[in-house]
Scaffold this motif. Sequence first.
Motif, PDB file in Angstrom:
ATOM      1  N   PRO A   1       0.839  -1.205   0.000  1.00 21.59           N
ATOM      2  CA  PRO A   1       0.000   0.000   0.000  1.00 21.59           C
ATOM      3  C   PRO A   1       0.872   1.252   0.000  1.00 21.59           C
ATOM      4  N   LEU A   2       0.323   2.342  -0.525  1.00 19.68           N
ATOM      5  CA  LEU A   2       1.080   3.590  -0.548  1.00 19.68           C
ATOM      6  C   LEU A   2       1.263   4.164   0.847  1.00 19.68           C
ATOM      7  N   GLY A   3       0.383   3.801   1.758  1.00 16.42           N
ATOM      8  CA  GLY A   3       0.514   4.313   3.121  1.00 16.42           C
ATOM      9  C   GLY A   3      -0.076   5.707   3.247  1.00 16.42           C
ATOM     10  N   ILE A   4       0.191   6.354   4.373  1.00 14.84           N
ATOM     11  CA  ILE A   4      -0.432   7.643   4.671  1.00 14.84           C
ATOM     12  C   ILE A   4       0.414   8.824   4.234  1.00 14.84           C
ATOM     13  N   LYS A   5       1.648   8.582   3.803  1.00 17.53           N
ATOM     14  CA  LYS A   5       2.483   9.694   3.360  1.00 17.53           C
ATOM     15  C   LYS A   5       2.009  10.145   1.985  1.00 17.53           C
ATOM     16  N   LYS A   6       1.658  11.436   1.875  1.00 22.07           N
ATOM     17  CA  LYS A   6       1.034  11.943   0.669  1.00 22.07           C
ATOM     18  C   LYS A   6       1.964  11.912  -0.535  1.00 22.07           C
ATOM     19  N   ASN A   7       3.262  11.992  -0.313  1.00 27.07           N
ATOM     20  CA  ASN A   7       4.178  12.018  -1.452  1.00 27.07           C
ATOM     21  C   ASN A   7       4.896  10.692  -1.618  1.00 27.07           C
ATOM     22  N   SER A   8       4.182   9.598  -1.361  1.00 31.68           N
ATOM     23  CA  SER A   8       4.677   8.259  -1.672  1.00 31.68           C
ATOM     24  C   SER A   8       4.188   7.868  -3.059  1.00 31.68           C
ATOM     25  N   VAL A   9       5.046   7.258  -3.849  1.00 32.55           N
ATOM     26  CA  VAL A   9       4.694   6.872  -5.217  1.00 32.55           C
ATOM     27  C   VAL A   9       5.211   5.466  -5.490  1.00 32.55           C
ATOM     28  N   TYR A  10       4.656   4.833  -6.522  1.00 37.32           N
ATOM     29  CA  TYR A  10       5.124   3.517  -6.932  1.00 37.32           C
ATOM     30  C   TYR A  10       6.291   3.656  -7.910  1.00 37.32           C
ATOM     31  N   ALA A  11       7.206   2.709  -7.827  1.00 37.54           N
ATOM     32  CA  ALA A  11       8.369   2.692  -8.718  1.00 37.54           C
ATOM     33  C   ALA A  11       8.834   1.258  -8.882  1.00 37.54           C
ATOM     34  N   THR A  12       9.653   1.026  -9.911  1.00 42.22           N
ATOM     35  CA  THR A  12      10.272  -0.284 -10.079  1.00 42.22           C
ATOM     36  C   THR A  12      11.417  -0.420  -9.075  1.00 42.22           C
ATOM     37  N   GLU A  13      11.951  -1.636  -8.946  1.00 40.84           N
ATOM     38  CA  GLU A  13      13.068  -1.840  -8.028  1.00 40.84           C
ATOM     39  C   GLU A  13      14.308  -1.061  -8.455  1.00 40.84           C
ATOM     40  N   GLU A  14      14.360  -0.665  -9.745  1.00 39.89           N
ATOM     41  CA  GLU A  14      15.485   0.125 -10.239  1.00 39.89           C
ATOM     42  C   GLU A  14      15.299   1.619  -9.981  1.00 39.89           C
TER      43      GLU A  14
END
Length: 246
Positions: free
Chosen positions: A126-139
């Motif tokens: 999950p992105l969690g509660i931090k507003k500036n969390s984003v998804y990315a690849t392992e790289e």
Amino acid sequence: MNRSVPIHHLSQNMPIARFFCPYQDCVCNFAHRSLLYGHIRTHYAEFFKIKPGRGHRFTTESGEILHFDKESCRNMLKPGDPILVEYVNSEGAAYYCPYKGCTRKTLGASSMHMHIKCQHYRDLPPLGIKKNSVYATEEGKTIAFDESCCNLLEENQPLVVIYQATASYKDVKYCPYKNCKYSTQIHTQYKHIRKEHDANFPKLKWKRPRIFIGPSGNSIVFDKRSRNTVAEGEKITVTDLFGRPL
């Protein structure tokens, strides 16, 4: 004195069942949407808490629209099947699945995240509660969920959550364009890019966290590591935290 009320009077004021449960072998129906939403969580515990006053669209994993106010929606889902929720009266931007061979797109970011978790990568964090969390690849490549991300990932390729800290007003930021040695505070850096490198660079408020993506898909945070990563004439893509271009 007889205080009883005639039965026909009661029946005229009783609420009429208007919303129907879509799960198999469940005959429950409700007069109000909010009651149905609470009931659905007995079948699917992760069903989103719906905010009143916003338009929603409910779909199955395969993209079929669920009309809770029509009796035809009965028995459309098996026990435990997820219901995807999209906000249809917000931005009209579409979110595209980044996995190869998948053409699924949604109107809401949460629906796309649920689709990925159910169909491609079940361990999606999950992105969690931090507003500036984003998804990315392992790289470290940021996934914006726009058309440029289509067919980017192999099946079951992991996605991780990265946290992009909001810039402080006093932090020194560096221009990412090659051979440019300009460094200043972040709000002035945006003006510099617009004036010297890209006249179409959007006008931004420095307090609002954004995602900056270079031409090669790398994340730009305007620190020393970002210097000389963008060639003159190339553009920096700016999106909000859900990958919608600005």
